[in-house]
Write a protein that holds these residues in place. Structure first.
Motif, PDB file in Angstrom:
ATOM      1  N   LYS A 173      -6.600  -2.202   2.298  1.00 37.87           N
ATOM      2  CA  LYS A 173      -7.776  -2.993   2.671  1.00 37.87           C
ATOM      3  C   LYS A 173      -7.375  -4.442   2.956  1.00 37.87           C
ATOM      4  O   LYS A 173      -7.844  -5.061   3.930  1.00 37.87           O
ATOM      5  CB  LYS A 173      -8.804  -2.934   1.537  1.00 37.87           C
ATOM      6  CG  LYS A 173     -10.115  -3.639   1.848  1.00 37.87           C
ATOM      7  CD  LYS A 173     -11.091  -3.462   0.681  1.00 37.87           C
ATOM      8  CE  LYS A 173     -12.427  -4.139   0.979  1.00 37.87           C
ATOM      9  NZ  LYS A 173     -13.384  -3.961  -0.142  1.00 37.87           N
ATOM     10  N   GLU A 178     -12.176   6.441   0.123  1.00 39.97           N
ATOM     11  CA  GLU A 178     -11.924   5.043   0.473  1.00 39.97           C
ATOM     12  C   GLU A 178     -10.759   4.922   1.454  1.00 39.97           C
ATOM     13  O   GLU A 178     -10.822   4.131   2.406  1.00 39.97           O
ATOM     14  CB  GLU A 178     -11.636   4.219  -0.785  1.00 39.97           C
ATOM     15  CG  GLU A 178     -11.551   2.724  -0.494  1.00 39.97           C
ATOM     16  CD  GLU A 178     -11.427   1.878  -1.747  1.00 39.97           C
ATOM     17  OE1 GLU A 178     -11.476   0.644  -1.627  1.00 39.97           O
ATOM     18  OE2 GLU A 178     -11.284   2.461  -2.852  1.00 39.97           O
ATOM     19  N   ILE A 179      -9.699   5.711   1.238  1.00 42.04           N
ATOM     20  CA  ILE A 179      -8.554   5.688   2.157  1.00 42.04           C
ATOM     21  C   ILE A 179      -8.993   6.164   3.537  1.00 42.04           C
ATOM     22  O   ILE A 179      -8.645   5.565   4.569  1.00 42.04           O
ATOM     23  CB  ILE A 179      -7.410   6.569   1.628  1.00 42.04           C
ATOM     24  CG1 ILE A 179      -6.861   6.022   0.302  1.00 42.04           C
ATOM     25  CG2 ILE A 179      -6.300   6.686   2.662  1.00 42.04           C
ATOM     26  CD1 ILE A 179      -6.082   4.754   0.419  1.00 42.04           C
ATOM     27  N   GLU A 180      -9.774   7.229   3.572  1.00 41.50           N
ATOM     28  CA  GLU A 180     -10.242   7.775   4.846  1.00 41.50           C
ATOM     29  C   GLU A 180     -11.090   6.760   5.600  1.00 41.50           C
ATOM     30  O   GLU A 180     -10.950   6.589   6.819  1.00 41.50           O
ATOM     31  CB  GLU A 180     -11.046   9.049   4.590  1.00 41.50           C
ATOM     32  CG  GLU A 180     -11.496   9.746   5.872  1.00 41.50           C
ATOM     33  CD  GLU A 180     -12.295  11.014   5.596  1.00 41.50           C
ATOM     34  OE1 GLU A 180     -12.602  11.734   6.560  1.00 41.50           O
ATOM     35  OE2 GLU A 180     -12.603  11.270   4.411  1.00 41.50           O
ATOM     36  N   LYS A 237      -5.223  10.965   2.023  1.00 39.36           N
ATOM     37  CA  LYS A 237      -6.224  10.923   3.091  1.00 39.36           C
ATOM     38  C   LYS A 237      -7.546  11.564   2.684  1.00 39.36           C
ATOM     39  O   LYS A 237      -8.593  11.263   3.251  1.00 39.36           O
ATOM     40  CB  LYS A 237      -5.681  11.606   4.350  1.00 39.36           C
ATOM     41  CG  LYS A 237      -4.672  10.749   5.111  1.00 39.36           C
ATOM     42  CD  LYS A 237      -4.146  11.452   6.335  1.00 39.36           C
ATOM     43  CE  LYS A 237      -5.241  11.685   7.357  1.00 39.36           C
ATOM     44  NZ  LYS A 237      -4.721  12.283   8.601  1.00 39.36           N
ATOM     45  N   ALA A 286       0.833  -1.206   0.000  1.00 41.11           N
ATOM     46  CA  ALA A 286       0.000   0.000   0.000  1.00 41.11           C
ATOM     47  C   ALA A 286       0.868   1.256   0.000  1.00 41.11           C
ATOM     48  O   ALA A 286       0.577   2.232  -0.711  1.00 41.11           O
ATOM     49  CB  ALA A 286      -0.919  -0.012   1.218  1.00 41.11           C
ATOM     50  N   PHE A 334       0.845   8.383   3.402  1.00 45.47           N
ATOM     51  CA  PHE A 334      -0.564   8.416   2.997  1.00 45.47           C
ATOM     52  C   PHE A 334      -1.160   9.823   3.068  1.00 45.47           C
ATOM     53  O   PHE A 334      -2.355   9.995   2.806  1.00 45.47           O
ATOM     54  CB  PHE A 334      -1.398   7.491   3.899  1.00 45.47           C
ATOM     55  CG  PHE A 334      -1.158   6.027   3.661  1.00 45.47           C
ATOM     56  CD1 PHE A 334      -1.367   5.460   2.415  1.00 45.47           C
ATOM     57  CD2 PHE A 334      -0.716   5.208   4.685  1.00 45.47           C
ATOM     58  CE1 PHE A 334      -1.144   4.111   2.193  1.00 45.47           C
ATOM     59  CE2 PHE A 334      -0.499   3.863   4.481  1.00 45.47           C
ATOM     60  CZ  PHE A 334      -0.707   3.306   3.228  1.00 45.47           C
ATOM     61  N   LEU A 352     -10.933   3.535   5.362  1.00 46.10           N
ATOM     62  CA  LEU A 352     -10.075   2.440   5.821  1.00 46.10           C
ATOM     63  C   LEU A 352      -9.320   2.830   7.090  1.00 46.10           C
ATOM     64  O   LEU A 352      -9.156   2.012   8.006  1.00 46.10           O
ATOM     65  CB  LEU A 352      -9.090   2.042   4.718  1.00 46.10           C
ATOM     66  CG  LEU A 352      -9.702   1.303   3.515  1.00 46.10           C
ATOM     67  CD1 LEU A 352      -8.670   1.136   2.408  1.00 46.10           C
ATOM     68  CD2 LEU A 352     -10.245  -0.061   3.935  1.00 46.10           C
ATOM     69  N   PRO A 405      -3.595   5.741  -6.108  1.00 44.08           N
ATOM     70  CA  PRO A 405      -4.524   5.689  -4.968  1.00 44.08           C
ATOM     71  C   PRO A 405      -5.403   4.443  -4.938  1.00 44.08           C
ATOM     72  O   PRO A 405      -5.661   3.896  -3.861  1.00 44.08           O
ATOM     73  CB  PRO A 405      -5.358   6.961  -5.131  1.00 44.08           C
ATOM     74  CG  PRO A 405      -5.191   7.366  -6.562  1.00 44.08           C
ATOM     75  CD  PRO A 405      -3.821   6.933  -6.952  1.00 44.08           C
ATOM     76  N   ASN A 406      -5.873   3.978  -6.080  1.00 40.34           N
ATOM     77  CA  ASN A 406      -6.734   2.794  -6.088  1.00 40.34           C
ATOM     78  C   ASN A 406      -5.973   1.554  -5.625  1.00 40.34           C
ATOM     79  O   ASN A 406      -6.475   0.759  -4.815  1.00 40.34           O
ATOM     80  CB  ASN A 406      -7.306   2.565  -7.488  1.00 40.34           C
ATOM     81  CG  ASN A 406      -8.308   3.635  -7.886  1.00 40.34           C
ATOM     82  OD1 ASN A 406      -8.951   4.244  -7.023  1.00 40.34           O
ATOM     83  ND2 ASN A 406      -8.447   3.878  -9.181  1.00 40.34           N
ATOM     84  N   ALA A 419      -5.333   1.785  -1.910  1.00 40.09           N
ATOM     85  CA  ALA A 419      -6.535   1.463  -1.132  1.00 40.09           C
ATOM     86  C   ALA A 419      -6.763  -0.043  -1.081  1.00 40.09           C
ATOM     87  O   ALA A 419      -7.090  -0.601  -0.022  1.00 40.09           O
ATOM     88  CB  ALA A 419      -7.745   2.170  -1.734  1.00 40.09           C
ATOM     89  N   GLN A 420      -6.580  -0.715  -2.218  1.00 36.21           N
ATOM     90  CA  GLN A 420      -6.790  -2.162  -2.256  1.00 36.21           C
ATOM     91  C   GLN A 420      -5.788  -2.898  -1.365  1.00 36.21           C
ATOM     92  O   GLN A 420      -6.146  -3.835  -0.642  1.00 36.21           O
ATOM     93  CB  GLN A 420      -6.680  -2.663  -3.702  1.00 36.21           C
ATOM     94  CG  GLN A 420      -7.847  -2.254  -4.591  1.00 36.21           C
ATOM     95  CD  GLN A 420      -9.184  -2.756  -4.057  1.00 36.21           C
ATOM     96  OE1 GLN A 420      -9.325  -3.924  -3.695  1.00 36.21           O
ATOM     97  NE2 GLN A 420     -10.158  -1.854  -3.985  1.00 36.21           N
TER      98      GLN A 420
END
Length: 716
Positions: free
Chosen positions: A657, A683-685, A679, A640, A675, A687, A649-650, A653-654
């Motif tokens: 996660k 999705e990041i937020e 932020k 990550a 990060f 997580l 970013p995608n 995030a994956q």
């Protein structure tokens, strides 16, 4: 083609030449069969004559193609077209040489097999079972005073070592057989636990200078006795007995034959008292205590004094010296450089006297490893394994180096082999359980750690392993419980204390952590947890001033600044620390830290090329870790962070996660500078919020554990 060949056979008179030879062979064999018993010749004389005559058949056949056999000698056969005598040229001589060598080799192999079968018949030994593995159990002490255990255990170790050197069997480590023998298990139960095909057991009785050794070879599948023998000898002949037992076992279990003299004991010495001192040294060594190691060293030195040419005593002394090094857990009394220098000197003397002792090279590898010479250490371990393929500790130590070098697949392979040979070893069990957890095989890992607790109830390693396993799965409350149990069993162990305190801090129990220590090591951590940032930065600035060349002091200061302070200053300190790290420190896995943070710092300060260079190395290590099968939330989190630094970013995030799913629970994730630019992405937020939520859940569980009245508090 066939007609032409038959025509040539007739023209060259091949059959008229071969038939008389066959008749001559038959006649000579008849003569030998008659005169052999009359003259009381050895049984192999007839076999030898027959093999020579039969080996000569293809030679005669080859020559008959080119020559006529006459009373005047060999006459060349004329060429079919020219009628001139054929020339026996260089190619023909090469063909004849090849046939002679091949016939001779086949004859030699067959003669050797017949000879071995004859010797086996004379000795009453034949292969009774095709086996691939064996274990030597401790011999029972039947001496009148029951005070010869050091001899019986020494006999067990030496037979284990000899079989490892001369046989193709996988030989279970003596340490595992010693551990199981103490549990009043039957030999068959021990064999099944060790997963070996056969077992060697027996008894020893020493009376004065006489000894009586009774040996049994048992099938661990059905418990049937495959072979038994009793030896009544003088004590000084114990080495010959060890060699004879080992030779007999190989001949009984393998499809080959070892003759007398082919097995040589490394424990052999001309001075019996030196051997006794060596055995007493090994007895003290097996206690695995500081006092035992000190006493073992004295015994080994006495053995050397009695026989200065005793190679194995030098090996035992070197091993003990390294175990007494201050960096070794529980045993340290010698400075590292002193222990290594003394051990290396002893090893040099051992190898000069006997270069075939596998343990000498294994201990040499350990010395190299302690000095940081990892390539030399690997070479030494391979040398040891080449001499004794069943030397479990060489595989274990090799695993540790390969792990340090991030060669994970090779490391696990070496560890698995160590486990197959020494499945009851505390160190092997613990490391294997750890590696299984890294591979995502958590259930198997938990079973092994539980087995460690069952087999070694007084050892904290099983509890520490379960604590680490639960931590990796994000079960911090359970982890805290097991760290406390490990800490209770070993309150002087700094690692357990730090792990217990660290888990308390991660869960937010700062005051509870403070009550356990007054070590200044935690000062900065407590200031960070208490949000006393101004004081924190003063402390780390003072540390940098005191230790300006310590890269880890600078890294810690930069890390705190990056979390809660000035990120511009943080990046500068990271960059300043960069040249102070060596390669191994910089790219330590599974987090590739501090390299990944330094890559961020170079990016932050617009040194993009340098950032990409470091990041590329981390990415290679990440891919290597994933390809090796490693299932680790730290590795997922690294993925990550790499994606975040690459502005993906995608993907970030994956990976984050996935890390959370696998147990990532670090409280500082939301403040991680890597990060920071992501932020704002929803999705990041979410997580990061999920991590905080799971931490709160674990904190509630941990609160119940901490206040449970039936839990023992660890000693301070």
């Amino acid at each position: 083609m066939f007609k032409t060949f038959v025509s040539e056979v007739r023209r060259r008179n091949v059959l008229p030449t071969l038939l008389p030879y066959v008749g001559l062979v038959w006649l000579l064999l008849q003569v030998v069969s008659v005169i052999q018993p009359m003259l009381n010749m050895h049984q192999l004389v007839g076999t030898f004559v027959a093999i020579v005559l039969f080996a000569g058949f293809p030679v005669v056949a080859y020559l008959s193609w080119y020559f006529n056999f006459t009373w005047d000698g060999l006459e060349p056969i004329p060429d079919l077209e020219s009628g001139a005598p054929s020339r026996f040229g260089k190619r023909n001589w090469l063909g004849l040489t090849a046939i002679v060598l091949l016939s001779g080799w086949l004859g030699f192999v067959y003669f050797n097999e017949v000879k071995q079968d004859l010797v086996k018949q004379e000795e009453g030994i034949r292969q009774v079972k095709s086996a691939t593995s064996i274990a030597v159990l401790p011999f029972r002490d039947l001496s009148p005073d029951q005070d010869q255990a050091f001899i019986t255990e020494g006999l067990t170790e030496e037979l284990t070592s000899l079989l490892g050197k001369v046989s193709e069997l996988n030989v279970a480590a003596a340490s595992s057989t010693f551990a199981l023998a103490k549990r009043d298990l039957t030999p068959v139960d021990i064999g099944r636990r060790l997963q070996v095909d056969t077992i060697v057991t027996g008894s020893l009785r020493v009376t004065g200078n006489r000894l009586k050794i009774r040996t049994e070879l048992i099938d661990s599948g059905d418990g049937m006795t495959l072979w038994t023998e009793t030896f009544n000898r003088e004590f000084k002949d114990i080495f010959a007995v060890e060699e004879e037992i080992s030779r007999s076992i190989v001949n009984l279990l393998e499809d080959r034959y070892l003759e007398a003299g082919e097995v040589t004991s490394a424990a052999k010495t001309a001075v019996t008292d030196a051997y006794v001192m060596y055995l007493k040294g090994r007895e003290q060594y097996r206690l695995q205590t500081t006092e035992g190691m000190k006493q073992a060293r004295k015994y080994f030195e006495q053995a050397i004094a009695l026989d200065p040419e005793y190679a194995l005593a030098y090996v035992g002394n070197a091993d003990t010296l390294l175990m007494l090094e201050k960096g070794s857990e529980n045993f340290g009394i010698l400075e590292t450089d002193v222990a290594i220098a003394l051990a290396d000197n002893s090893l040099a003397k051992a190898i000069t006297r006997d270069s075939t002792i596998a343990e000498a090279y294994a201990i040499m590898g350990r010395s190299f490893q302690m000095q940081g010479n990892l390539d030399e250490a690997l070479s030494a371990y391979d040398k040891a394994i080449g001499i004794n393929q069943s030397l479990a500790k060489a595989y274990l130590w090799k695993y540790l180096i390969l792990s340090e070098l991030n060669r994970q697949s090779e490391a696990f392979e070496s560890l698995e082999y160590a486990y197959s040979l020494d499945p009851i070893s505390l160190a092997v069990l613990h490391n294997r359980a750890y590696e299984l957890s890294r591979l995502g095989r958590n259930e198997e890992s938990a079973i092994l750690y539980s087995q460690v607790i069952k087999d070694f109830p007084q050892s904290p390693l099983g509890y520490a392993g379960l604590a680490d396993l639960h931590f990796l799965q994000g079960e911090l409350a359970e982890s805290l419980s097991f760290w406390r149990k490990a800490f209770v069993l070993s309150p002087e162990n700094e690692f357990y204390q730090k792990s217990y305190i660290g888990t308390l801090i991660t869960l937010g129990f700062v005051e509870e952590a403070k009550n356990l220590t007054d070590d200044p090591f935690y000062e900065a951590t407590f200031l960070l947890a208490g949000k006393r940032y101004e004081t924190l930065f003063k402390v780390v600035d003072e540390q940098i001033a005191s230790y300006p060349d310590d890269p880890w002091v600078k890294f810690e200061a930069a890390w705190y600044q990056s979390l809660v302070g000035d990120r511009a200053l943080s990046s500068q300190i990271f960059v300043d620390a960069f040249p102070l790290f060596n390669e191994e420190e910089l790219y330590a896995m599974p987090m590739c830290s501090p390299a990944i943070e330094i890559a961020w710092a170079f990016k932050y300060s617009n040194q993009i090329d340098k950032s990409k260079e470091i990041l590329s190395k981390c990415e290679s290590l990440y891919v290597e870790a994933k390809n090796s099968g490693m299932q680790d939330n730290f590795v997922d989190h690294l993925g990550a962070r790499i994606a975040a630094l690459k502005n993906q970013p995608n993907a970030a995030a994956q990976q984050l996660k996935k890390a959370i799913k696998n147990g990532w629970r670090e409280w500082w994730t939301g403040q991680d500078p890597i990060f920071s630019e992501l932020k704002t992405i929803e999705e990041i937020e979410s997580l990061i919020n999920l991590i905080e939520q799971k931490l709160e859940e674990e904190k509630e569980k941990a609160r119940l554990i901490l206040h449970s009245s039936d839990k023992q508090q660890p000693a301070e």
